[in-house]
Design an enzyme around this catalytic site. Structure first.
Site, PDB file in Angstrom:
ATOM      1  N   LYS A  93      18.241  45.955 -49.642  1.00 24.93           N
ATOM      2  CA  LYS A  93      19.674  46.330 -49.348  1.00 24.93           C
ATOM      3  C   LYS A  93      20.102  47.737 -48.786  1.00 24.93           C
ATOM      4  CE  LYS A  93      21.386  42.401 -52.015  1.00 24.93           C
ATOM      5  NZ  LYS A  93      20.234  41.847 -52.713  1.00 24.93           N
ATOM      6  N   ASP A 107      16.934  28.716 -53.088  1.00 25.77           N
ATOM      7  CA  ASP A 107      18.103  28.428 -52.210  1.00 25.77           C
ATOM      8  C   ASP A 107      17.635  28.823 -50.675  1.00 25.77           C
ATOM      9  OD1 ASP A 107      17.758  31.083 -52.442  1.00 25.77           O
ATOM     10  OD2 ASP A 107      19.714  31.431 -53.330  1.00 25.77           O
ATOM     11  N   ASP A 134      20.201  31.558 -46.165  1.00 28.87           N
ATOM     12  CA  ASP A 134      20.430  31.460 -47.490  1.00 28.87           C
ATOM     13  C   ASP A 134      21.603  30.794 -47.958  1.00 28.87           C
ATOM     14  OD1 ASP A 134      20.897  32.343 -49.960  1.00 28.87           O
ATOM     15  OD2 ASP A 134      20.773  34.565 -49.510  1.00 28.87           O
TER      16      ASP A 134
HETATM   17  P1  GTP Z   1      23.599  34.850 -57.454  1.00 31.61           P
HETATM   18  O1  GTP Z   1      24.136  35.064 -58.845  1.00 31.61           O
HETATM   19  O2  GTP Z   1      24.752  34.362 -56.643  1.00 31.61           O
HETATM   20  O3  GTP Z   1      23.342  36.267 -57.039  1.00 31.61           O
HETATM   21  O4  GTP Z   1      22.513  33.943 -57.542  1.00 31.61           O
HETATM   22  P2  GTP Z   1      21.106  33.624 -58.168  1.00 31.61           P
HETATM   23  O5  GTP Z   1      21.396  34.005 -59.473  1.00 31.61           O
HETATM   24  O6  GTP Z   1      20.375  32.620 -57.939  1.00 31.61           O
HETATM   25  O7  GTP Z   1      20.412  34.956 -57.583  1.00 31.61           O
HETATM   26  P3  GTP Z   1      19.581  35.376 -56.205  1.00 31.61           P
HETATM   27  O8  GTP Z   1      20.215  34.238 -55.129  1.00 31.61           O
HETATM   28  O9  GTP Z   1      19.527  36.717 -55.990  1.00 31.61           O
HETATM   29  O10 GTP Z   1      18.309  34.807 -56.675  1.00 31.61           O
HETATM   30  C1  GTP Z   1      17.141  34.387 -55.423  1.00 31.61           C
HETATM   31  C2  GTP Z   1      16.215  33.304 -56.332  1.00 31.61           C
HETATM   32  O11 GTP Z   1      15.662  33.656 -57.477  1.00 31.61           O
HETATM   33  C3  GTP Z   1      17.330  31.838 -56.614  1.00 31.61           C
HETATM   34  O12 GTP Z   1      16.493  30.809 -56.226  1.00 31.61           O
HETATM   35  C4  GTP Z   1      17.537  32.185 -58.131  1.00 31.61           C
HETATM   36  O13 GTP Z   1      17.400  30.968 -58.712  1.00 31.61           O
HETATM   37  C5  GTP Z   1      16.062  32.796 -58.596  1.00 31.61           C
HETATM   38  N1  GTP Z   1      16.325  33.621 -59.793  1.00 31.61           N
HETATM   39  C6  GTP Z   1      17.007  34.977 -59.659  1.00 31.61           C
HETATM   40  N2  GTP Z   1      17.016  35.568 -61.091  1.00 31.61           N
HETATM   41  C7  GTP Z   1      16.116  34.945 -61.589  1.00 31.61           C
HETATM   42  C8  GTP Z   1      15.394  34.816 -62.912  1.00 31.61           C
HETATM   43  O14 GTP Z   1      15.721  35.613 -63.712  1.00 31.61           O
HETATM   44  N3  GTP Z   1      14.490  33.917 -63.546  1.00 31.61           N
HETATM   45  C9  GTP Z   1      14.415  32.962 -62.748  1.00 31.61           C
HETATM   46  N4  GTP Z   1      13.675  31.923 -63.200  1.00 31.61           N
HETATM   47  N5  GTP Z   1      14.730  32.642 -61.375  1.00 31.61           N
HETATM   48  C10 GTP Z   1      15.605  33.675 -61.138  1.00 31.61           C
END
Ligand code: GTP
Length: 332
Positions: free
Chosen positions: A159, A108, A218
């Site tokens: 954080k 993202d 982001d």
């Molecule tokens: P929020 O629920 O809004 O926090 O978004 P998110 O689930 O995408 O979490 P965050 O933005 O913190 O994650 C950063 C990146 O890691 C994003 O591109 C997510 O798609 C990816 N990501 C987070 N957790 C996982 C996971 O358990 N597995 C995989 N494959 N990708 C993950």
């Protein structure tokens, strides 16, 4: 060179849009976020991308049915259960047989970073891991680094409490790793690359930072997702841009639409005023409705007013209603 791209998160902060479309598949400038990201990785020398998938993997496979995105070859690694960022990187890298220097990107992040520059800095330092860093005004919501003059990271804090940040330089979500980083990630369990692994590499003196002032957003929160779209319209990006209306958008000549992107198949009726918004594919804005600073995937009825709100695919604003600072359907 291979890249692992993390795309398996739930995207909760972009609900209800992500109720139907996983975050990295949401459009930015009429293209899925992930397609823009892969295009940038390709410009930096990446030939193969492993998508680290979990939540809703199908839309990714359907979007790239021949297993390619432009010239880049795609590999799909679907986790049996969410492994968090570190666990997902390990799972995806082993799935694709990565045993050499590779790139990692959060799915993202929209940035103009030159990935080849990041890789060159990594090699120059003989680093085990190199993070792209960006300076921000309030770093407390991010991973923050204390950077030494030689570019090494003395300390990585995820954080930190406001006022205790070691600098204003934050982890911008693109990395270069040696394969040895994978040995630091315990197998088959949830591991955060930010909280559990970066501090270890920093303690070993092998974590480096590469700070740039490139465009960076982001796009995982509503205001920044909207900004990521509008910035393509206003020409803020170095190598990319977008038109206001996608081919197939239906905008009545009697509609007033400004600083807004309208996706394919979205329909905007006569007498409407739509400002500073993203109208996603399939959305409908009926006669004389007013929409301001919003993200719309569903339907806005005639004469309704929508301000700073998010309307998911199933969201319907009834005719004459006023919606402000809200999401529809409501979040639980
Ligand atoms: P929020 O629920 O809004 O926090 O978004 P998110 O689930 O995408 O979490 P965050 O933005 O913190 O994650 C950063 C990146 O890691 C994003 O591109 C997510 O798609 C990816 N990501 C987070 N957790 C996982 C996971 O358990 N597995 C995989 N494959 N990708 C993950």
């Amino acid at each position: 060179m291979h890249a692992v791209v993390l795309v398996g998160g739930f995207g909760t902060r972009l609900r209800p849009l992500t109720n139907t479309i996983p975050k990295p598949m949401l459009p930015v400038g009429h293209e899925p976020m992930i397609a823009r990201l892969i295009g940038r990785l390709a410009r930096g020398g990446v030939t193969d991308v492993v998508l680290a998938l979990g939540f809703k993997p199908e839309p990714f496979m359907e979007a790239f049915p021949d297993g390619r995105c432009g010239d880049v070859v795609l590999h799909y690694a679907v986790e049996p259960e969410p492994l968090d960022t570190g666990g997902a990187i390990r799972f995806a890298a082993l799935h694709a047989g990565i045993d050499d220097t590779f790139v990692v990107a959060n799915g993202d992040v929209m940035t103009d970073l030159d990935v080849a520059g990041l890789v060159a800095a990594h090699r120059r330092h003989g680093a085990e891991a190199t993070l792209h860093l960006i300076g921000v005004d309030d770093p407390s919501a991010f991973g923050v680094v204390d950077l030494a003059d030689d570019g090494s990271v003395r300390q990585f804090v995820e954080k930190p409490a406001r006022g205790t940040e070691p600098s204003n330089l934050i982890n911008a979500g693109t990395y270069v790793f040696e394969a040895s980083v994978l040995d630091r990630i315990p197998a088959e369990q949830r591991v955060s690359i930010e909280r559990d692994v970066f501090p270890l590499v920093a303690d070993a003196g092998r974590l480096f930072g590469y700070s740039t002032d490139d465009y960076w957003i982001d796009a995982g929160v509503p205001d920044f997702y909207r900004a990521a779209n509008l910035d393509l319209l206003s020409g803020k990006r170095a190598h990319e841009s977008a038109e206001a209306f996608a081919p197939g958008a239906i905008v009545d000549p009697q509609a007033t639409v400004s600083n807004t992107l309208v996706g394919a198949g979205a329909r905007i009726a006569a007498g409407t005023t739509v400002v500073d918004s993203v109208i996603l594919p399939g959305a409908v804005i009926e006669e004389r409705a007013q929409v301001e600073s919003s993200l719309v995937m569903g339907r806005v009825g005639a004469d309704a007013t929508v301000i700073e709100s998010i309307i998911g695919a199933d969201g319907v604003v009834a005719a004459d209603d006023h919606l402000a600072y809200s999401t529809l359907p409501d979040l639980d």
